[in-house]
Design a protein around this motif. Structure first.
Motif, PDB file in Angstrom:
ATOM      1  N   GLY A  28       0.809  -1.216   0.000  1.00  0.00           N
ATOM      2  CA  GLY A  28       0.000   0.000   0.000  1.00  0.00           C
ATOM      3  C   GLY A  28       0.842   1.265   0.000  1.00  0.00           C
ATOM      4  N   ILE A  29       1.934   1.248   0.792  1.00  0.00           N
ATOM      5  CA  ILE A  29       2.826   2.424   0.864  1.00  0.00           C
ATOM      6  C   ILE A  29       3.470   2.691  -0.492  1.00  0.00           C
ATOM      7  CG2 ILE A  29       4.989   3.303   1.839  1.00  0.00           C
ATOM      8  CD1 ILE A  29       4.227   1.864   4.458  1.00  0.00           C
ATOM      9  N   ILE A  30       4.039   1.653  -1.074  1.00  0.00           N
ATOM     10  CA  ILE A  30       4.731   1.800  -2.365  1.00  0.00           C
ATOM     11  C   ILE A  30       3.761   2.242  -3.461  1.00  0.00           C
ATOM     12  CG2 ILE A  30       6.015   0.592  -4.164  1.00  0.00           C
ATOM     13  CD1 ILE A  30       7.580   1.044  -1.582  1.00  0.00           C
ATOM     14  N   ALA A  90      -6.216  11.050 -12.634  1.00  0.00           N
ATOM     15  CA  ALA A  90      -6.099  10.719 -11.213  1.00  0.00           C
ATOM     16  C   ALA A  90      -7.204   9.749 -10.801  1.00  0.00           C
ATOM     17  CB  ALA A  90      -6.181  11.988 -10.375  1.00  0.00           C
ATOM     18  N   LEU A  91      -8.399  10.001 -11.332  1.00  0.00           N
ATOM     19  CA  LEU A  91      -9.548   9.164 -10.999  1.00  0.00           C
ATOM     20  C   LEU A  91      -9.353   7.734 -11.487  1.00  0.00           C
ATOM     21  CD1 LEU A  91     -12.349   9.337  -9.703  1.00  0.00           C
ATOM     22  CD2 LEU A  91     -13.285   9.877 -11.945  1.00  0.00           C
ATOM     23  N   LEU A  92      -8.972   7.605 -12.740  1.00  0.00           N
ATOM     24  CA  LEU A  92      -8.801   6.272 -13.313  1.00  0.00           C
ATOM     25  C   LEU A  92      -7.588   5.552 -12.721  1.00  0.00           C
ATOM     26  CD1 LEU A  92      -9.738   7.001 -17.031  1.00  0.00           C
ATOM     27  CD2 LEU A  92     -11.114   5.842 -15.295  1.00  0.00           C
ATOM     28  N   ASP A  93      -6.537   6.323 -12.368  1.00  0.00           N
ATOM     29  CA  ASP A  93      -5.376   5.718 -11.710  1.00  0.00           C
ATOM     30  C   ASP A  93      -5.783   5.127 -10.363  1.00  0.00           C
ATOM     31  OD1 ASP A  93      -3.577   6.114 -13.679  1.00  0.00           O
ATOM     32  OD2 ASP A  93      -2.567   7.825 -12.768  1.00  0.00           O
ATOM     33  N   THR A  94      -6.500   5.948  -9.589  1.00  0.00           N
ATOM     34  CA  THR A  94      -6.909   5.497  -8.259  1.00  0.00           C
ATOM     35  C   THR A  94      -7.836   4.289  -8.351  1.00  0.00           C
ATOM     36  OG1 THR A  94      -6.794   7.775  -7.452  1.00  0.00           O
ATOM     37  CG2 THR A  94      -7.968   6.202  -6.095  1.00  0.00           C
ATOM     38  N   ILE A  95      -8.851   4.419  -9.196  1.00  0.00           N
ATOM     39  CA  ILE A  95      -9.837   3.348  -9.301  1.00  0.00           C
ATOM     40  C   ILE A  95      -9.253   2.113  -9.995  1.00  0.00           C
ATOM     41  CG2 ILE A  95     -12.025   2.685 -10.383  1.00  0.00           C
ATOM     42  CD1 ILE A  95     -13.023   5.500  -9.877  1.00  0.00           C
ATOM     43  N   THR A 143      -7.579  -2.602  -8.764  1.00  0.00           N
ATOM     44  CA  THR A 143      -7.075  -3.857  -9.322  1.00  0.00           C
ATOM     45  C   THR A 143      -6.082  -4.523  -8.376  1.00  0.00           C
ATOM     46  OG1 THR A 143      -7.325  -2.979 -11.562  1.00  0.00           O
ATOM     47  CG2 THR A 143      -5.910  -4.905 -11.301  1.00  0.00           C
ATOM     48  N   SER A 144      -5.210  -3.709  -7.779  1.00  0.00           N
ATOM     49  CA  SER A 144      -4.190  -4.251  -6.870  1.00  0.00           C
ATOM     50  C   SER A 144      -4.809  -4.871  -5.630  1.00  0.00           C
ATOM     51  CB  SER A 144      -3.216  -3.142  -6.459  1.00  0.00           C
ATOM     52  OG  SER A 144      -2.539  -2.611  -7.573  1.00  0.00           O
ATOM     53  N   ALA A 145      -5.945  -4.328  -5.207  1.00  0.00           N
ATOM     54  CA  ALA A 145      -6.596  -4.826  -3.990  1.00  0.00           C
ATOM     55  C   ALA A 145      -7.220  -6.199  -4.186  1.00  0.00           C
ATOM     56  CB  ALA A 145      -7.666  -3.837  -3.523  1.00  0.00           C
ATOM     57  N   LEU A 146      -7.389  -6.607  -5.449  1.00  0.00           N
ATOM     58  CA  LEU A 146      -8.035  -7.889  -5.728  1.00  0.00           C
ATOM     59  C   LEU A 146      -7.226  -9.080  -5.217  1.00  0.00           C
ATOM     60  CD1 LEU A 146      -9.340  -7.274  -9.371  1.00  0.00           C
ATOM     61  CD2 LEU A 146     -10.666  -7.270  -7.238  1.00  0.00           C
ATOM     62  N   LYS A 147      -5.927  -8.863  -5.028  1.00  0.00           N
ATOM     63  CA  LYS A 147      -5.084  -9.975  -4.572  1.00  0.00           C
ATOM     64  C   LYS A 147      -5.232 -10.236  -3.081  1.00  0.00           C
ATOM     65  CE  LYS A 147      -0.687  -9.532  -4.100  1.00  0.00           C
ATOM     66  NZ  LYS A 147       0.760  -9.322  -4.354  1.00  0.00           N
ATOM     67  N   SER A 185      -7.811 -10.228   0.582  1.00  0.00           N
ATOM     68  CA  SER A 185      -9.181 -10.413   1.049  1.00  0.00           C
ATOM     69  C   SER A 185      -9.213 -10.258   2.565  1.00  0.00           C
ATOM     70  CB  SER A 185      -9.713 -11.798   0.651  1.00  0.00           C
ATOM     71  OG  SER A 185      -8.919 -12.820   1.239  1.00  0.00           O
ATOM     72  N   GLY A 186     -10.394  -9.965   3.084  1.00  0.00           N
ATOM     73  CA  GLY A 186     -10.559  -9.868   4.525  1.00  0.00           C
ATOM     74  C   GLY A 186      -9.696  -8.804   5.172  1.00  0.00           C
ATOM     75  N   GLN A 187      -9.016  -9.188   6.250  1.00  0.00           N
ATOM     76  CA  GLN A 187      -8.203  -8.251   7.026  1.00  0.00           C
ATOM     77  C   GLN A 187      -7.062  -7.666   6.210  1.00  0.00           C
ATOM     78  OE1 GLN A 187      -6.579  -9.917  10.605  1.00  0.00           O
ATOM     79  NE2 GLN A 187      -5.736  -7.983  11.330  1.00  0.00           N
ATOM     80  N   GLN A 188      -6.464  -8.467   5.347  1.00  0.00           N
ATOM     81  CA  GLN A 188      -5.346  -7.987   4.529  1.00  0.00           C
ATOM     82  C   GLN A 188      -5.804  -6.876   3.576  1.00  0.00           C
ATOM     83  OE1 GLN A 188      -3.474 -11.382   2.598  1.00  0.00           O
ATOM     84  NE2 GLN A 188      -1.865 -11.341   4.162  1.00  0.00           N
ATOM     85  N   GLN A 189      -6.998  -7.023   3.020  1.00  0.00           N
ATOM     86  CA  GLN A 189      -7.526  -6.001   2.122  1.00  0.00           C
ATOM     87  C   GLN A 189      -7.799  -4.696   2.876  1.00  0.00           C
ATOM     88  OE1 GLN A 189     -11.545  -6.125   0.040  1.00  0.00           O
ATOM     89  NE2 GLN A 189     -10.178  -6.807  -1.609  1.00  0.00           N
ATOM     90  N   VAL A 190      -8.302  -4.822   4.101  1.00  0.00           N
ATOM     91  CA  VAL A 190      -8.553  -3.643   4.935  1.00  0.00           C
ATOM     92  C   VAL A 190      -7.241  -2.934   5.252  1.00  0.00           C
ATOM     93  CG1 VAL A 190      -9.369  -2.843   7.192  1.00  0.00           C
ATOM     94  CG2 VAL A 190     -10.672  -4.570   5.940  1.00  0.00           C
ATOM     95  N   LEU A 191      -6.202  -3.688   5.595  1.00  0.00           N
ATOM     96  CA  LEU A 191      -4.886  -3.100   5.882  1.00  0.00           C
ATOM     97  C   LEU A 191      -4.335  -2.370   4.663  1.00  0.00           C
ATOM     98  CD1 LEU A 191      -3.083  -5.880   7.977  1.00  0.00           C
ATOM     99  CD2 LEU A 191      -3.757  -3.591   8.751  1.00  0.00           C
ATOM    100  N   PHE A 192      -4.479  -2.987   3.494  1.00  0.00           N
ATOM    101  CA  PHE A 192      -4.020  -2.370   2.248  1.00  0.00           C
ATOM    102  C   PHE A 192      -4.755  -1.047   2.007  1.00  0.00           C
ATOM    103  CE2 PHE A 192      -4.677  -1.823  -2.368  1.00  0.00           C
ATOM    104  CZ  PHE A 192      -3.356  -1.732  -2.786  1.00  0.00           C
TER     105      PHE A 192
END
Length: 200
Positions: A7-9, A122-127, A132-136, A138-145
């Protein structure tokens, strides 16, 4: 730890390039009479990013990227707002250093909203990228990301505002700030032209 590091990177990679949103927030730090008066722009930009990140991870990216007419609306709206904002910044002049022509809170918020929500790239980059990156995950890990991306966004915008305010305190001549405003306006107009070209 992987979702946090990722998430940081990723968040820094998307937010670091010199974009219209960054230029506007930094300019408010320079032109407002105090740091407190410059915060509405930073807070609005950070809130907008937070909303976009949450929506992206919840799946809005799939909807936006599938419909061409949504992209066209974003582009046209973004071009109009960028042209207007460039005009305002160009004409702000040196008087803004004393707060005489500094943007009032309402205009700060409106402009921050426009460069955050009506900036197609900016909108399309964020979305697109964050969603897309968040799809990898789930659950707690997705929330942390998601939370990591949001925290990086808030820290960055507050940092830009503070940097602008500190630069102003260095007693640099008014002409330098007038030049900075002009260059910021040209950059914003250039972005509008680039978006216009991308329509065709």
């Amino acid at each position: 730890m992987q979702p946090i590091f990722h998430g940081i990177i990723l968040a820094f990679g998307l937010i670091l390039p010199l974009g219209v949103q960054n230029v506007f927030v930094f300019t408010q730090g320079v032109s407002q009479p105090s740091l407190l008066r410059a915060l509405p722009a930073a807070i609005t930009a950070a809130i907008c990013d937070t909303i976009l990140i949450v929506l992206a991870i919840l799946g809005l990216s799939v909807i936006v990227l599938q419909f061409e007419w949504i992209r066209l609306i974003l582009l046209v709206g973004g071009i109009i707002f960028l042209l207007y904002m460039g005009k305002v910044i160009w004409s702000s002049g040196a008087a803004s250093l004393e707060g005489k022509e500094a943007l009032p809170i309402r205009k700060q918020i409106v402009f921050a909203l426009s460069v955050s929500l009506l900036n197609p790239h900016a909108l399309l980059d964020t979305i697109g990228v964050i969603g897309t990156s968040a799809l990898k995950y789930s659950g707690q890990q997705q929330v942390l990301f998601m939370l990591t991306c949001i925290v990086v966004s808030w820290l960055w915008f507050f940092g830009l505002t503070i940097a602008g305010a500190l630069l102003k305190k260095m007693q640099i001549g008014a002409a330098v700030f007038v030049l900075f405003n002009k260059l910021s306006a040209v950059f914003i107009w250039g972005t509008a032209v680039y978006l216009l070209i991308s329509l065709f």
